[in-house]
Design a protein around this motif. Structure first.
Motif, mmCIF file in Angstrom:
data_model
loop_
_atom_site.group_PDB
_atom_site.id
_atom_site.type_symbol
_atom_site.label_atom_id
_atom_site.label_comp_id
_atom_site.label_asym_id
_atom_site.label_seq_id
_atom_site.Cartn_x
_atom_site.Cartn_y
_atom_site.Cartn_z
ATOM 1 N N VAL A 51 0.832 -1.188 0.000
ATOM 2 C CA VAL A 51 0.000 0.000 0.000
ATOM 3 C C VAL A 51 0.876 1.252 0.000
ATOM 4 C CG1 VAL A 51 -1.721 1.320 1.275
ATOM 5 C CG2 VAL A 51 -1.856 -1.164 1.206
ATOM 6 N N LYS A 52 0.521 2.223 -0.828
ATOM 7 C CA LYS A 52 1.201 3.514 -0.846
ATOM 8 C C LYS A 52 0.369 4.500 -0.036
ATOM 9 C CE LYS A 52 3.376 2.750 -5.353
ATOM 10 N NZ LYS A 52 3.531 3.257 -6.743
ATOM 11 N N CYS A 53 0.756 4.699 1.204
ATOM 12 C CA CYS A 53 -0.012 5.594 2.087
ATOM 13 C C CYS A 53 0.162 7.049 1.671
ATOM 14 C CB CYS A 53 0.427 5.403 3.537
ATOM 15 S SG CYS A 53 0.181 3.707 4.140
ATOM 16 N N ASP A 54 1.329 7.407 1.157
ATOM 17 C CA ASP A 54 1.580 8.738 0.605
ATOM 18 C C ASP A 54 1.143 9.871 1.536
ATOM 19 O OD1 ASP A 54 2.724 7.723 -1.710
ATOM 20 O OD2 ASP A 54 0.808 7.625 -2.762
ATOM 21 N N GLY A 55 1.391 9.712 2.821
ATOM 22 C CA GLY A 55 1.078 10.776 3.764
ATOM 23 C C GLY A 55 -0.393 10.906 4.108
ATOM 24 N N ALA A 56 -1.207 9.943 3.695
ATOM 25 C CA ALA A 56 -2.631 10.001 4.033
ATOM 26 C C ALA A 56 -2.800 9.962 5.543
ATOM 27 C CB ALA A 56 -3.370 8.819 3.393
ATOM 28 N N LYS A 57 -3.762 10.747 6.051
ATOM 29 C CA LYS A 57 -3.977 10.784 7.498
ATOM 30 C C LYS A 57 -5.379 11.297 7.787
ATOM 31 C CE LYS A 57 -1.865 15.378 7.836
ATOM 32 N NZ LYS A 57 -0.801 16.193 8.487
ATOM 33 N N GLY A 58 -5.834 11.036 9.008
ATOM 34 C CA GLY A 58 -7.158 11.500 9.414
ATOM 35 C C GLY A 58 -8.263 10.578 8.955
ATOM 36 N N LYS A 59 -9.487 11.100 8.958
ATOM 37 C CA LYS A 59 -10.670 10.299 8.637
ATOM 38 C C LYS A 59 -11.121 10.513 7.207
ATOM 39 C CE LYS A 59 -12.524 10.188 13.349
ATOM 40 N NZ LYS A 59 -13.695 10.496 14.229
ATOM 41 N N LEU A 60 -11.684 9.460 6.640
ATOM 42 C CA LEU A 60 -12.310 9.523 5.324
ATOM 43 C C LEU A 60 -13.672 8.869 5.423
ATOM 44 C CD1 LEU A 60 -12.335 10.058 2.266
ATOM 45 C CD2 LEU A 60 -11.176 7.858 1.954
ATOM 46 N N LEU A 61 -14.725 9.642 5.164
ATOM 47 C CA LEU A 61 -16.083 9.111 5.167
ATOM 48 C C LEU A 61 -16.481 8.736 3.750
ATOM 49 C CD1 LEU A 61 -17.923 11.685 7.484
ATOM 50 C CD2 LEU A 61 -16.848 9.514 8.122
ATOM 51 N N ALA A 62 -17.144 7.608 3.613
ATOM 52 C CA ALA A 62 -17.671 7.155 2.334
ATOM 53 C C ALA A 62 -18.973 6.408 2.603
ATOM 54 C CB ALA A 62 -16.665 6.256 1.616
ATOM 55 N N ALA A 63 -19.788 6.233 1.581
ATOM 56 C CA ALA A 63 -21.085 5.585 1.786
ATOM 57 C C ALA A 63 -21.625 5.089 0.459
ATOM 58 C CB ALA A 63 -22.080 6.566 2.423
ATOM 59 N N GLY A 64 -22.604 4.177 0.564
ATOM 60 C CA GLY A 64 -23.299 3.747 -0.638
ATOM 61 C C GLY A 64 -23.542 2.261 -0.724
ATOM 62 N N SER A 65 -23.331 1.701 -1.891
ATOM 63 C CA SER A 65 -23.692 0.341 -2.272
ATOM 64 C C SER A 65 -23.394 -0.707 -1.205
ATOM 65 C CB SER A 65 -22.935 -0.033 -3.556
ATOM 66 O OG SER A 65 -22.978 -1.417 -3.782
ATOM 67 N N SER A 66 -24.403 -1.512 -0.904
ATOM 68 C CA SER A 66 -24.189 -2.664 -0.027
ATOM 69 C C SER A 66 -23.613 -3.840 -0.801
ATOM 70 C CB SER A 66 -25.504 -3.077 0.644
ATOM 71 O OG SER A 66 -26.432 -3.569 -0.313
ATOM 72 N N ALA A 67 -23.672 -3.774 -2.146
ATOM 73 C CA ALA A 67 -23.149 -4.879 -2.958
ATOM 74 C C ALA A 67 -21.662 -5.089 -2.719
ATOM 75 C CB ALA A 67 -23.407 -4.611 -4.437
ATOM 76 N N GLN A 68 -20.933 -4.007 -2.491
ATOM 77 C CA GLN A 68 -19.491 -4.124 -2.320
ATOM 78 C C GLN A 68 -19.076 -4.187 -0.853
ATOM 79 O OE1 GLN A 68 -17.349 -0.731 -3.797
ATOM 80 N NE2 GLN A 68 -18.406 0.728 -2.495
ATOM 81 N N LYS A 69 -20.027 -4.274 0.063
ATOM 82 C CA LYS A 69 -19.697 -4.184 1.478
ATOM 83 C C LYS A 69 -18.668 -5.227 1.918
ATOM 84 C CE LYS A 69 -21.418 -4.336 6.185
ATOM 85 N NZ LYS A 69 -20.232 -5.079 6.626
ATOM 86 N N ASN A 70 -18.856 -6.469 1.509
ATOM 87 C CA ASN A 70 -17.939 -7.520 1.955
ATOM 88 C C ASN A 70 -16.534 -7.293 1.420
ATOM 89 O OD1 ASN A 70 -20.008 -8.767 3.368
ATOM 90 N ND2 ASN A 70 -20.592 -10.070 1.657
ATOM 91 N N ALA A 71 -16.428 -6.766 0.196
ATOM 92 C CA ALA A 71 -15.112 -6.410 -0.338
ATOM 93 C C ALA A 71 -14.560 -5.196 0.408
ATOM 94 C CB ALA A 71 -15.212 -6.110 -1.830
ATOM 95 N N MET A 72 -15.402 -4.215 0.661
ATOM 96 C CA MET A 72 -14.961 -3.011 1.345
ATOM 97 C C MET A 72 -14.477 -3.324 2.755
ATOM 98 S SD MET A 72 -14.486 0.228 0.724
ATOM 99 C CE MET A 72 -15.478 0.569 -0.727
ATOM 100 N N ASP A 73 -15.136 -4.261 3.433
ATOM 101 C CA ASP A 73 -14.677 -4.677 4.763
ATOM 102 C C ASP A 73 -13.212 -5.098 4.726
ATOM 103 O OD1 ASP A 73 -17.105 -4.253 6.000
ATOM 104 O OD2 ASP A 73 -17.697 -6.349 6.050
#
Length: 378
Positions: A51-73
């Motif tokens: 994974v290239k974190c590239d200085g990412a930090k803090g919170k990221l909110l996202a929402a939507g499709s339940s179809a991808q939930k198991n992959a998103m988990d």
């Protein structure tokens, strides 16, 4: 106290509700609860290594499709293990709710099983201050037709029969149309109980596209996110439909393959006109998705799928879940997180997770373009 304009009050209320939901459920393990929030889901995959974190930090909110939930988990779990300074909160609800959250500026990206409509693109320009919302295909997979019929272990259906079942025209499991498709099966004289999504759903819309293309004489409804036919029982999210089918003998419903796999729900094969009925699995869905063409323009990578394909081994009831992002005009505080996280989900490592968990990876030629767009987000 100064009273905010109604539009701002609604946006503030939505942001507050999503933030509270994410905070409460951030540490919960992933499940099939479609109203839950992903904050480090389950799964037995190893943590991501490249994974290239590239200085990412803090919170990221996202929402939507339940179809991808198991992959998103799984993605969130692996990504947060590699990038310890980032918290990803994905609220699994529906495609419609995800798009609304995106166009209101509540989330950094949204998941949707259908590409943005022109009016939704127009709405996105208010949030993407120097650009617009674009569709990035990220997750593919079959929409399985799950059923609860202990007497039958290898059910076959075709598009016209399925259309009539969900339109309440075929009411019994021993209907002549089903007998013809299953000559050696002991089909019972039992009522069919259909289960469908109760809210706006990209899964519903994709099933509607398939039935409209493959059985135009028997399915006269427009392919919309709201369930169009009369009869049947509604359930909340793919998990809700799967739970009802699991519990109710004689029932039939539709949901992503991962839900059938996790709950050991048998799925029907499709008679598409090919030499043999086609099973709902990742490999067969990939064969159908591989024939998709990009119909979007510029950085928009919306796909056109062939729902009426008769190609050998191609399972045509498929969906592609898009991550919807601003091509330009992203909020500075979330841009790095969006690029880093979606860069991981589109990577070889991120896509490999899909085939291991009942989904279908995006074809390499298309995914290469997805990565290019993600790298250029601003």
């Amino acid at each position: 106290m100064m009273k905010l304009p109604r539009k701002n009050r609604l946006r503030a209320s939505a942001l507050g509700a999503l933030a509270v939901s994410g905070a409460l459920l951030l540490t919960a393990c992933g499940s099939d609860n479609n109203t839950g929030t992903t904050g480090g889901g389950g799964g037995n995959n190893t943590s991501a290594k490249n994974v290239k974190c590239d200085g990412a930090k803090g919170k990221l909110l996202a929402a939507g499709s339940s179809a991808q939930k198991n992959a998103m988990d799984l993605w969130v779990k692996n990504y947060m293990a590699a990038c310890g300074g980032v918290e990803i909160n994905y609220k699994s609800s529906s495609s419609g709710e995800g798009i609304t959250s995106f166009t209101q500026g509540v989330v950094g990206f949204a998941g949707s099983d259908s590409a943005l409509k022109p009016e939704e693109v127009a709405d996105s320009k208010k949030v993407c201050t120097s650009g617009q919302g674009v569709n990035l295909p990220m997750v593919g997979g079959p929409i399985a037709i799950g059923y609860n019929l202990p007497e039958v272990k290898d059910l076959v259906v075709d598009a016209p029969t399925l259309a009539k079942i969900f339109d309440d025209k075929i009411k019994k499991w021993n209907d002549p149309a089903l007998k013809k498709l299953n000559p050696s099966a002991a089909l019972p004289d039992k009522a069919i109980q259909t289960v469908h999504r109760s809210g706006d759903s990209g899964t519903t819309q994709n099933l509607g596209k398939y039935l409209g293309k493959a059985a135009p004489n028997d399915w006269k409804y427009e392919a919309e996110k709201a369930w169009p036919a009369k009869g049947g029982q509604g359930a909340n999210g793919s998990a809700g439909v799967a739970a009802q089918v699991k519990q109710v003998e004689g029932s039939i419903g539709y949901f992503e393959l991962s839900y059938a796999t996790s709950q050991s729900i048998p799925t029907a094969k499709l008679n598409t006109g090919a030499a043999a009925p086609v099973a709902a699995n990742s490999e067969n869905a990939s064969k159908a998705i591989a024939a998709a063409k990009i119909k979007g323009t510029g950085k928009d990578l919306a796909l056109g799928l062939d729902y009426a394909t008769k190609a050998e081994g191609a399972y045509p009831i498929v969906l592609v879940t898009y991550e919807i992002v601003c091509d330009a005009g992203n909020k500075p505080e979330t841009l790095g997180n969006v690029k880093s996280f979606l860069g991981y989900t589109a990577s070889d490592e991120g896509q490999k997770i899909l085939s291991e968990n009942g989904y279908a990876p995006i074809p390499a030629e298309i995914n290469t373009k997805v990565r290019e767009v993600i790298a250029g987000l601003k």
